[in-house]
Design a protein around this motif. Structure first.
Motif, PDB file in Angstrom:
ATOM      1  N   ALA A 124      96.133  89.511   3.732  1.00 20.58           N
ATOM      2  CA  ALA A 124      95.044  90.371   4.224  1.00 20.58           C
ATOM      3  C   ALA A 124      94.421  91.212   3.112  1.00 20.58           C
ATOM      4  N   ARG A 125      94.240  90.590   1.938  1.00 20.99           N
ATOM      5  CA  ARG A 125      93.628  91.301   0.807  1.00 20.99           C
ATOM      6  C   ARG A 125      92.383  90.597   0.277  1.00 20.99           C
ATOM      7  N   GLY A 126      91.969  89.493   0.880  1.00 17.29           N
ATOM      8  CA  GLY A 126      90.800  88.776   0.390  1.00 17.29           C
ATOM      9  C   GLY A 126      91.085  87.828  -0.751  1.00 17.29           C
ATOM     10  N   LEU A 127      92.319  87.342  -0.837  1.00 13.61           N
ATOM     11  CA  LEU A 127      92.703  86.413  -1.907  1.00 13.61           C
ATOM     12  C   LEU A 127      93.128  85.055  -1.357  1.00 13.61           C
ATOM     13  N   SER A 184      92.771  82.115  -3.938  1.00 17.27           N
ATOM     14  CA  SER A 184      91.347  81.865  -4.144  1.00 17.27           C
ATOM     15  C   SER A 184      90.548  83.126  -3.899  1.00 17.27           C
ATOM     16  N   THR A 185      89.392  83.165  -4.514  1.00 18.78           N
ATOM     17  CA  THR A 185      88.411  84.197  -4.221  1.00 18.78           C
ATOM     18  C   THR A 185      87.174  83.504  -3.685  1.00 18.78           C
ATOM     19  N   ALA A 186      86.517  84.139  -2.727  1.00 20.32           N
ATOM     20  CA  ALA A 186      85.347  83.526  -2.110  1.00 20.32           C
ATOM     21  C   ALA A 186      84.175  84.496  -2.140  1.00 20.32           C
ATOM     22  N   VAL A 221      83.310  92.138  -4.152  1.00 15.10           N
ATOM     23  CA  VAL A 221      84.434  92.037  -3.235  1.00 15.10           C
ATOM     24  C   VAL A 221      84.967  90.611  -3.267  1.00 15.10           C
ATOM     25  N   SER A 222      86.280  90.474  -3.258  1.00 13.27           N
ATOM     26  CA  SER A 222      86.896  89.151  -3.178  1.00 13.27           C
ATOM     27  C   SER A 222      87.052  88.787  -1.706  1.00 13.27           C
ATOM     28  N   GLY A 223      86.366  87.737  -1.292  1.00 15.14           N
ATOM     29  CA  GLY A 223      86.457  87.300   0.090  1.00 15.14           C
ATOM     30  C   GLY A 223      86.081  88.395   1.060  1.00 15.14           C
ATOM     31  N   ALA A 224      86.914  88.583   2.085  1.00 12.31           N
ATOM     32  CA  ALA A 224      86.674  89.615   3.092  1.00 12.31           C
ATOM     33  C   ALA A 224      87.243  90.966   2.684  1.00 12.31           C
TER      34      ALA A 224
END
Length: 284
Positions: free
Chosen positions: A86-89, A10-12, A244-247
């Motif tokens: 830990a890549r924001g996915l 997912s992307t947030a 940016v995807s997520g964090a």
């Protein structure tokens, strides 16, 4: 009882929708689960992302999520992970959702609103978990201590591209870079653009450039991943919606990438929007 749980990445945030907007992506972690009668103790194997790094005991995130559903019996897990950690996915949310769904299945329980509640409580927000559970585009929020989400279909013209760097990023670390307060003008800007993002993702992708413009979090987090912000700025200057995807530190963009943008050091992948969310398939 044996079954396979397949859960999407997912992307947030999607730029303007901080902790509210999410979208499921066509990249999957699979967990083969065995439990119930005839299965004793705990057995875990991990292939792919996280192999050699994640614990293989009761502290494993999938196991913790299974136990949070109330299932206490024997458990065997074989995890095949393709979502990078830990890549924001949404790798953590995917593991949590896999565990929650596995627990519900082992208990013979249909998925209900408690599934999202249990999953979201692990992370303190529901955007990634809701996307992995339901698929499509989600808007997530909380009412007191209850987490809620609604799902919508993505417009067929929404064409995500993720640019994944080798650098890892901790959500806890990047949240620590955010200020406690933001200017009223920035908050008002975010409200308008987040509302526009829902329309853009579900009905009119031609306004995604404006919809993904952010003032709440990306610039504050630039020290954590300067190359990510550079690529985003370069893409946006050329009219490509990107954020940016997520964090982070992954970049998510929409449409074709101009060849003049330097993406050296990023693994570029075009993904579908996953419309179905988590899936369970019997193996017996």
């Amino acid at each position: 009882m044996r079954f396979l749980v397949s859960v999407p990445a997912s992307t947030a945030n999607l730029g303007s929708g901080f902790d509210a907007l999410g979208m499921a992506l066509g990249m999957y972690d699979d967990v083969e689960v065995a439990g119930g009668e005839g299965v004793d103790g705990l057995s875990i194997t991990v292939d792919g992302a996280g192999s050699g790094d994640v614990p293989l005991d009761e502290t494993h995130l999938v196991v913790r999520a299974v136990r949070a559903t109330g299932y206490t019996g024997g458990l065997s897990l074989r995890c095949r992970n393709t979502i990078p950690h830990a890549r924001g996915l949404g790798s953590s949310a995917a593991a949590i959702v896999a565990g929650v769904v596995a627990g519900f299945t082992l208990l013979g329980r249909e998925l209900d609103t408690d599934a999202l509640q249990i999953a979201a409580e692990f992370e303190g927000h529901a955007d990634n978990a809701a996307a992995s559970l339901f698929g499509g585009v989600v808007v997530a929020w909380s009412e007191g201590e209850r987490y809620r989400a609604v799902r919508m279909d993505a417009d067929a013209r929404v064409r995500p591209v993720v640019l994944i760097p080798s650098q890892e990023s901790s959500t806890k670390t990047t949240r620590g870079l955010l200020p406690a307060e933001v200017p009223h003008a920035d908050a008002a800007h975010a409200a308008g653009r987040a509302a526009l993002a829902v329309h853009a993702l579900t009905s009119d992708p031609t306004v995604l450039l404006a919809a993904t413009e952010d003032r709440l979090h990306q610039n504050y987090r630039e020290p954590a991943w300067p190359d990510t912000v550079r690529v985003i700025n370069d893409l946006r200057k050329l009219g490509v919606p990107a954020c940016v995807s997520g964090a982070g530190p992954t970049v998510i963009a929409f449409g074709d990438l101009p060849p003049e943008v330097d993406v050296h050091g990023f693994d570029v992948r075009r993904l579908d929007v996953d419309a179905a969310g988590v899936r369970v398939r019997p193996l017996d």
